[in-house]
Design a protein around this motif. Structure first.
Motif, PDB file in Angstrom:
ATOM      1  N   ILE A 245       0.682  -1.851  -0.139  1.00 51.22           N
ATOM      2  CA  ILE A 245       0.011  -0.179  -0.195  1.00 51.22           C
ATOM      3  C   ILE A 245       0.692   1.491  -0.413  1.00 51.22           C
ATOM      4  CG2 ILE A 245      -1.963  -0.491   1.097  1.00 51.22           C
ATOM      5  CD1 ILE A 245      -1.484   0.009   3.848  1.00 51.22           C
ATOM      6  N   GLU A 246       2.141   1.208  -0.459  1.00 55.21           N
ATOM      7  CA  GLU A 246       3.405   2.212  -0.616  1.00 55.21           C
ATOM      8  C   GLU A 246       2.705   3.470  -1.698  1.00 55.21           C
ATOM      9  OE1 GLU A 246       5.248   5.246  -0.410  1.00 55.21           O
ATOM     10  OE2 GLU A 246       6.036   3.548   1.229  1.00 55.21           O
ATOM     11  N   PRO A 247       2.634   4.680  -1.131  1.00 53.02           N
ATOM     12  CA  PRO A 247       1.555   5.194  -2.766  1.00 53.02           C
ATOM     13  C   PRO A 247       2.563   5.394  -3.527  1.00 53.02           C
ATOM     14  CG  PRO A 247       1.905   6.953  -0.363  1.00 53.02           C
ATOM     15  CD  PRO A 247       2.573   5.440   0.118  1.00 53.02           C
ATOM     16  N   TYR A 248       4.261   5.372  -3.448  1.00 55.07           N
ATOM     17  CA  TYR A 248       5.084   6.372  -4.074  1.00 55.07           C
ATOM     18  C   TYR A 248       5.407   5.109  -4.474  1.00 55.07           C
ATOM     19  CZ  TYR A 248       3.741  10.586  -2.732  1.00 55.07           C
ATOM     20  OH  TYR A 248       3.413  11.975  -1.994  1.00 55.07           O
ATOM     21  N   HIS A 249       6.389   5.324  -5.659  1.00 57.44           N
ATOM     22  CA  HIS A 249       7.004   4.161  -6.330  1.00 57.44           C
ATOM     23  C   HIS A 249       7.859   4.438  -6.821  1.00 57.44           C
ATOM     24  CE1 HIS A 249       7.454   0.085  -7.965  1.00 57.44           C
ATOM     25  NE2 HIS A 249       7.352   0.460  -8.848  1.00 57.44           N
ATOM     26  N   PRO A 250       8.911   4.747  -6.571  1.00 60.32           N
ATOM     27  CA  PRO A 250      10.269   5.447  -6.968  1.00 60.32           C
ATOM     28  C   PRO A 250      11.135   4.422  -7.575  1.00 60.32           C
ATOM     29  CG  PRO A 250      10.524   5.936  -5.224  1.00 60.32           C
ATOM     30  CD  PRO A 250       9.057   5.009  -5.487  1.00 60.32           C
ATOM     31  N   PRO A 465       5.167  10.986 -11.102  1.00 61.33           N
ATOM     32  CA  PRO A 465       5.914  10.512 -12.301  1.00 61.33           C
ATOM     33  C   PRO A 465       5.618   9.074 -10.890  1.00 61.33           C
ATOM     34  CG  PRO A 465       6.713  11.703 -13.032  1.00 61.33           C
ATOM     35  CD  PRO A 465       5.384  12.525 -12.133  1.00 61.33           C
ATOM     36  N   ARG A 466       6.361   9.579  -9.653  1.00 59.66           N
ATOM     37  CA  ARG A 466       6.030   8.533  -8.857  1.00 59.66           C
ATOM     38  C   ARG A 466       5.379   7.795  -7.713  1.00 59.66           C
ATOM     39  NH1 ARG A 466       9.091  13.536  -7.800  1.00 59.66           N
ATOM     40  NH2 ARG A 466      11.086  12.977  -8.739  1.00 59.66           N
ATOM     41  N   MET A 467       4.433   8.614  -7.596  1.00 59.93           N
ATOM     42  CA  MET A 467       3.173   7.901  -7.632  1.00 59.93           C
ATOM     43  C   MET A 467       2.841   6.217  -8.272  1.00 59.93           C
ATOM     44  SD  MET A 467       0.414  11.058  -7.091  1.00 59.93           S
ATOM     45  CE  MET A 467      -0.647  10.167  -6.769  1.00 59.93           C
ATOM     46  N   ASP A 468       1.568   5.995  -7.262  1.00 60.41           N
ATOM     47  CA  ASP A 468       1.811   4.436  -7.592  1.00 60.41           C
ATOM     48  C   ASP A 468       0.649   4.857  -8.740  1.00 60.41           C
ATOM     49  OD1 ASP A 468       1.623   1.763  -6.010  1.00 60.41           O
ATOM     50  OD2 ASP A 468      -1.046   2.384  -7.393  1.00 60.41           O
ATOM     51  N   LEU A 469       0.260   3.909 -10.110  1.00 62.91           N
ATOM     52  CA  LEU A 469      -0.280   4.366 -10.614  1.00 62.91           C
ATOM     53  C   LEU A 469      -1.625   4.274 -10.349  1.00 62.91           C
ATOM     54  CD1 LEU A 469      -0.466   4.781 -13.949  1.00 62.91           C
ATOM     55  CD2 LEU A 469      -0.481   2.832 -14.110  1.00 62.91           C
ATOM     56  N   GLU A 470      -2.295   3.546  -9.829  1.00 63.18           N
ATOM     57  CA  GLU A 470      -3.477   3.933  -9.677  1.00 63.18           C
ATOM     58  C   GLU A 470      -3.384   4.514  -8.683  1.00 63.18           C
ATOM     59  OE1 GLU A 470      -7.339   1.151  -6.574  1.00 63.18           O
ATOM     60  OE2 GLU A 470      -5.284   0.608  -7.072  1.00 63.18           O
ATOM     61  N   LEU A 471      -2.941   5.734  -7.697  1.00 63.99           N
ATOM     62  CA  LEU A 471      -3.413   6.744  -7.171  1.00 63.99           C
ATOM     63  C   LEU A 471      -3.241   7.977  -8.004  1.00 63.99           C
ATOM     64  CD1 LEU A 471      -1.214   6.413  -4.115  1.00 63.99           C
ATOM     65  CD2 LEU A 471      -3.804   5.911  -4.716  1.00 63.99           C
ATOM     66  N   GLY A 503       5.051  11.487 -25.788  1.00 62.13           N
ATOM     67  CA  GLY A 503       3.659  10.849 -25.011  1.00 62.13           C
ATOM     68  C   GLY A 503       3.620   9.928 -23.876  1.00 62.13           C
ATOM     69  N   LEU A 504       4.500   9.169 -23.951  1.00 59.99           N
ATOM     70  CA  LEU A 504       4.847   7.857 -23.011  1.00 59.99           C
ATOM     71  C   LEU A 504       5.748   8.988 -21.034  1.00 59.99           C
ATOM     72  CD1 LEU A 504       7.354   5.623 -24.683  1.00 59.99           C
ATOM     73  CD2 LEU A 504       5.246   4.912 -23.826  1.00 59.99           C
ATOM     74  N   HIS A 505       6.203  10.201 -21.657  1.00 53.99           N
ATOM     75  CA  HIS A 505       5.979  10.884 -20.485  1.00 53.99           C
ATOM     76  C   HIS A 505       4.857  10.861 -18.948  1.00 53.99           C
ATOM     77  CE1 HIS A 505       7.970  13.618 -17.076  1.00 53.99           C
ATOM     78  NE2 HIS A 505       9.034  13.387 -17.286  1.00 53.99           N
ATOM     79  N   PRO A 506       4.997  10.925 -17.722  1.00 57.10           N
ATOM     80  CA  PRO A 506       4.098  10.855 -16.778  1.00 57.10           C
ATOM     81  C   PRO A 506       3.182  12.043 -16.826  1.00 57.10           C
ATOM     82  CG  PRO A 506       5.543   8.943 -15.913  1.00 57.10           C
ATOM     83  CD  PRO A 506       6.521  10.168 -17.565  1.00 57.10           C
ATOM     84  N   ARG A 507       4.123  12.924 -16.587  1.00 57.24           N
ATOM     85  CA  ARG A 507       2.927  14.191 -17.141  1.00 57.24           C
ATOM     86  C   ARG A 507       2.360  15.162 -17.978  1.00 57.24           C
ATOM     87  NH1 ARG A 507       8.525  16.210 -14.225  1.00 57.24           N
ATOM     88  NH2 ARG A 507       8.001  16.732 -12.155  1.00 57.24           N
TER      89      ARG A 507
END
Length: 858
Positions: A245-250, A465-471, A503-507
């Motif tokens: 459940i860690e909200p960040y995934h760097p 970019p570092r957040m869990d994808l679901e969040l 287009g692949l950049h998270p932002r």
């Protein structure tokens, strides 16, 4: 008097000629006695009954910052005690309302305790009545697994620790800890024991705040220290599920926010630090401590009757309850600021304030307006000077000198809502509820809340970019929804440089996905007008068309004539035989062209159905309803034809993917498509054609996520019904659904594992896309983490469902024994009372008989 003369002038009729029509007089001369004119016809002032006034004042307690708290508490307490004889309307309702308020509006609990303490000085019977009721309620919630209600009732009892005899609440907290130790010893993955320890730690500050400094120093400090020493055994151990459940995934080596701390370990450290400072607890209000001038009231409070806390039976076997329990981590959207606008995680106030706010948010879910109002008024419910003045601009916080607080109440409130919005694995309520709370708060206090939301948005965007994808996708959903409520206005110029990113950049993916969702909530031209020039290219001219072009209108398209013919037949609702004839021609031509006949005819037919129903979503659903049998036959024929159905849907509505997702959901409901087909198309077919770029598209994630939720929801429904011994669900049906769910998760893991590992064929074929392939692998890793978590949660649910049913049976049997013992004890006391009354009656009768004989003799 000119206005008066104008109204009554002329003395005539309607035409102004005089004589015949006398208008009613509305004004009096200044020298007339108005009181004499009114006479006895003045309206009487209506005084509400005491129980109505008491209810109104109790519900509104602490809401008005202009009223002194001790005056408000004394007024409510005196109103209650003055009308103590009204048993039905007031006495019982008062205790029930207090217990209801401490659950529904937990921010007010200390003030309710203050009222009860003042009541205790005059009517100690009321305290006995309340303690008896709350003890039974705690027992009921322990038996049902209602852990939040247990915590909230204990919070009230903890605030009353000063009027309890002996150990008071400490005894029960010790028993709860013994249960937690037993659960943790049995399984290190147990979450019920962790929840119990969290309840103990959150109750302890209110217990320590309830006593006088002498009591805290002499009687309670050692008990609190012993309790903290015990809870450290469980609180200091990281839970196995915390990593999930860690909200960040760097990524390794990149600069990122520090790993989130477990809430329970953080709370343990905060309490130990508070203990070392003598339990100052500066943020907690103490409404039971009156000003120096109230000498008489303070003397009454000090000499008031002490009460014994009724025995509370804690079941030997405890259940998880209706709400899933998971470890929690501390997150904040106001981290890394130059000035602290929220309590830092090292301060106990961060946990206590947030806990009260979260309970308010989740309990008051039936009234988002009341929730938003209490969030805005959070500074009313804590000690004075806990927060900066409401509405203080962030730039002026740096001018505030210590020891004055720089905590903005608006930031604290917004932070609490985002904590729930970003709760993993799932928030307690639907996400749209938390959206609406923030919207209502912004409407109630726009000047104060809007800047706080702006800083939260910027923080989340930087860390997307570092957040869990679901969040990250939850943030996107909320952001677009929030803008739709406020005219779609945002300072897009701040992010203009990111428009040129890949287009692949998270932002860039966040920007594109947010704009697409905005268009779904409005229309393309309006959204385009709200965006700066660099963003205009993200909304192509095709998005401004309400209805997509019909590809078979172009003669150069294969099977164009047949497509137009089928569309015409569908529009006039021709019989199936006429449509069959055209489909046979298409299949014959496809064979001649060395194409898959079934795939070709399916593509034409599905595209025509979509074209006929393109006027609106209801039209297309009606068209699918009319042709569902033919579509089902096509879908059942082969995997390729099923894939072609979804390919046709997504291609036709490619510029409006929200409509396509709704159609796919309908096709899944009709079993025309299978979940496995949707997953294969998204993660293999579409992602393969785009060499992984589709993994960055918001609607592809939405498609896969919604499909998984649909499958897992179906499994949960069957498992729950089976555990309730529902005759409509047999073991074979349930096992088949569980097997299909596991197969679906395996397919997802296989596909995403290949993308994350860079072993996908489409990636191996391209050697010149080093940076882009790295981004694709990153997307694959983030996707994989989301669905591995989903799989782990569902597997845990299957295991826990069996255990929960067994625990529930044990609790039921155990409670039957307790109830029988209590009934026998009650009957014994009643018999003794009856026997005693009978003996007294016989003695009185004998005395009366003797007196009668004396009278006769006399």
């Amino acid at each position: 008097m000119a206005d008066y003369d104008r109204r009554g002038g002329g003395g005539g009729g309607r035409g102004g000629g005089g004589g015949g029509y006398n208008r009613k007089r509305r004004y009096r001369d200044d020298n007339e006695d108005d009181n004499h004119y009114r006479g006895n016809n003045s309206r009487r002032r209506y005084d509400a009954p005491p129980h109505v006034r008491l209810r109104k004042q109790l519900i509104a307690i602490a809401e008005n910052p202009m009223i002194e708290r001790h005056d408000e508490i004394s007024q409510i307490a005196n109103l209650f005690t003055d009308n103590w004889d009204d048993d039905v309307l007031l006495r019982g309702n008062f205790t029930d309302l207090v217990l209801q308020l401490c659950v529904e509006q937990p921010l007010k609990t200390p003030f309710l305790a203050g009222v009860l303490m003042v009541v205790n000085t005059n009517k100690p019977e009321a305290m006995d009545l309340l303690l008896e009721k709350v003890a039974r309620l705690i027992e009921d919630k322990l038996r049902e697994g209602g852990w939040r209600d247990v915590k909230l009732y204990l919070k009230l009892v903890g605030c009353l620790q000063g009027v309890l005899e002996g150990e008071g609440v400490f005894g029960m907290l010790g028993e709860l800890f013994e249960r937690a130790v037993g659960l943790q010893t049995a399984s290190s993955e147990d979450t019920i024991g962790t929840e119990i320890v969290k309840i103990i730690l959150l109750t302890l500050p209110y217990v320590m705040a309830a006593g006088s400094p002498e009591q805290v120093q002499q009687e309670w400090q050692q008990k609190a220290a012993d309790l903290l020493e015990n809870t450290a055994i469980i609180a200091s151990e990281p839970h196995p599920l915390q990593a999930v459940i860690e909200p960040y995934h760097p990524e390794a080596g990149e600069e990122n926010p520090a790993q989130s701390q477990s809430l329970i370990s953080l709370l343990q450290a905060q309490l130990q630090a508070e203990s070392a400072q003598g339990w100052a607890l500066s943020c907690l209000p103490r409404p039971w401590q009156f000003p120096v001038g109230e000498v008489e009231t303070m003397a009454k409070l000090a000499s008031a009757k002490k009460h014994v806390l009724p025995n509370i039976v804690i079941p030997k076997t405890v259940v998880r309850g209706p709400r899933p329990l998971f470890p929690e981590v501390y997150i904040s959207v106001y981290g890394q600021q130059e000035v602290e606008s929220v309590p830092p995680p090292t301060n106990l106030a961060s946990s206590l304030i947030r806990d009260a706010l979260l309970d308010t948010i989740n309990v008051l879910h039936f009234n988002r307006n009341a929730t938003a109002r209490q969030l805005i008024e959070v500074d009313c419910y804590f000690a004075p000077r806990t927060f900066a003045l409401r509405g203080t601009p962030f730039d002026r916080l740096r001018d505030i000198e210590k020891p004055k607080s720089t905590w903005k109440p608006e930031d604290v409130a917004v932070d609490a809502v985002f904590t729930q919005l970003f709760l993993l694995p799932n928030p307690e309520h639907k996400l749209v509820y938390y959206h609406s709370v923030l919207t209502e708060a912004c409407k109630l206090a726009p000047a104060a809340i809007a800047p706080s939301l702006g800083r939260a948005i910027r923080y989340l965007y930087r860390n997307a970019p570092r957040m869990d994808l679901e969040l990250a996708y939850r943030f996107m959903d909320w952001f677009s929804h929030h803008l739709s409520n406020f005219g779609f206005t945002w300072k897009w110029t701040e992010w203009v440089d990111d428009v040129e990113l890949s287009g692949l950049h998270p932002r860039k993916a966040f920007i594109v996905g947010s704009i697409d969702k905005e268009i779904r909530l409005s229309f393309a031209q309006r959204i385009k007008n709200t965006l700066p020039e660099p963003y205009q290219k993200l909304i192509g001219p095709e998005k401004e068309k309400d209805v997509p072009d019909f590809k078979f209108a172009n003669d150069d398209t294969p099977f164009a004539a047949e497509g137009r013919e089928i569309a015409a037949l569908l529009k006039r609702k021709a019989p199936d035989e006429e449509i069959d004839a055209v489909i046979q021609r298409i299949q014959s031509q496809a064979i001649d062209r060395d194409l898959d006949a079934l795939v070709a005819s399916t593509d034409v037919f599905v595209t025509c159905v979509l074209y006929v129903g393109s006027k609106s979503l209801s039209h297309v659903l009606a068209a699918i309803e009319r042709t569902k049998d033919r579509l089902a036959d096509a879908g059942a024929a082969s995997d390729a034809s099923r894939t072609q159905i979804i390919e046709a849907v997504m291609a036709y509505w490619s510029v409006h993917p929200g409509v396509a997702l709704s159609i796919v959901e309908k096709l899944l409901n009709y079993s025309i498509l299978t979940p496995l087909t949707v997953i294969n198309w998204a993660l293999n077919v579409q992602a393969g054609k785009t060499r992984g770029e589709a993994l960055a598209w918001a609607y592809i994630y939405e498609l896969v996520f919604n499909t998984v939720i649909k499958v897992t929801g179906r499994v949960r429904q069957l498992v729950v019904k089976a555990s309730q011994q529902d005759e409509m669900v047999d073991d074979e049906t349930r096992d088949n659904e569980v097997r299909n769910m596991r197969e679906l998760f395996r397919a997802i893991e296989d596909s995403l594992g290949a993308w994350a590992g860079g072993t996908k064929d489409e990636m191996l074929e391209s050697n010149a896309r080093g940076e882009e392939d790295g981004l694709v692998r990153r997307w694959g890793t983030r996707w994989l983490r989301v669905f591995k978590r989903r799989q782990a949660i569902e597997e845990a649910f299957l295991v826990e469902a069996v255990r929960e049913r067994e625990r529930g049976e044990e609790v039921r049997r155990e409670w039957e024994v307790v109830e029988r013992q209590r009934r026998e004890e009650r009957e014994r006391k009643e018999a003794e009372e009856k026997e005693r009354n009978g003996a007294n009656g016989a003695e009185e009768e004998k005395e009366n008989g003797v007196e009668g004989e004396v009278d006769i003799i006399e």
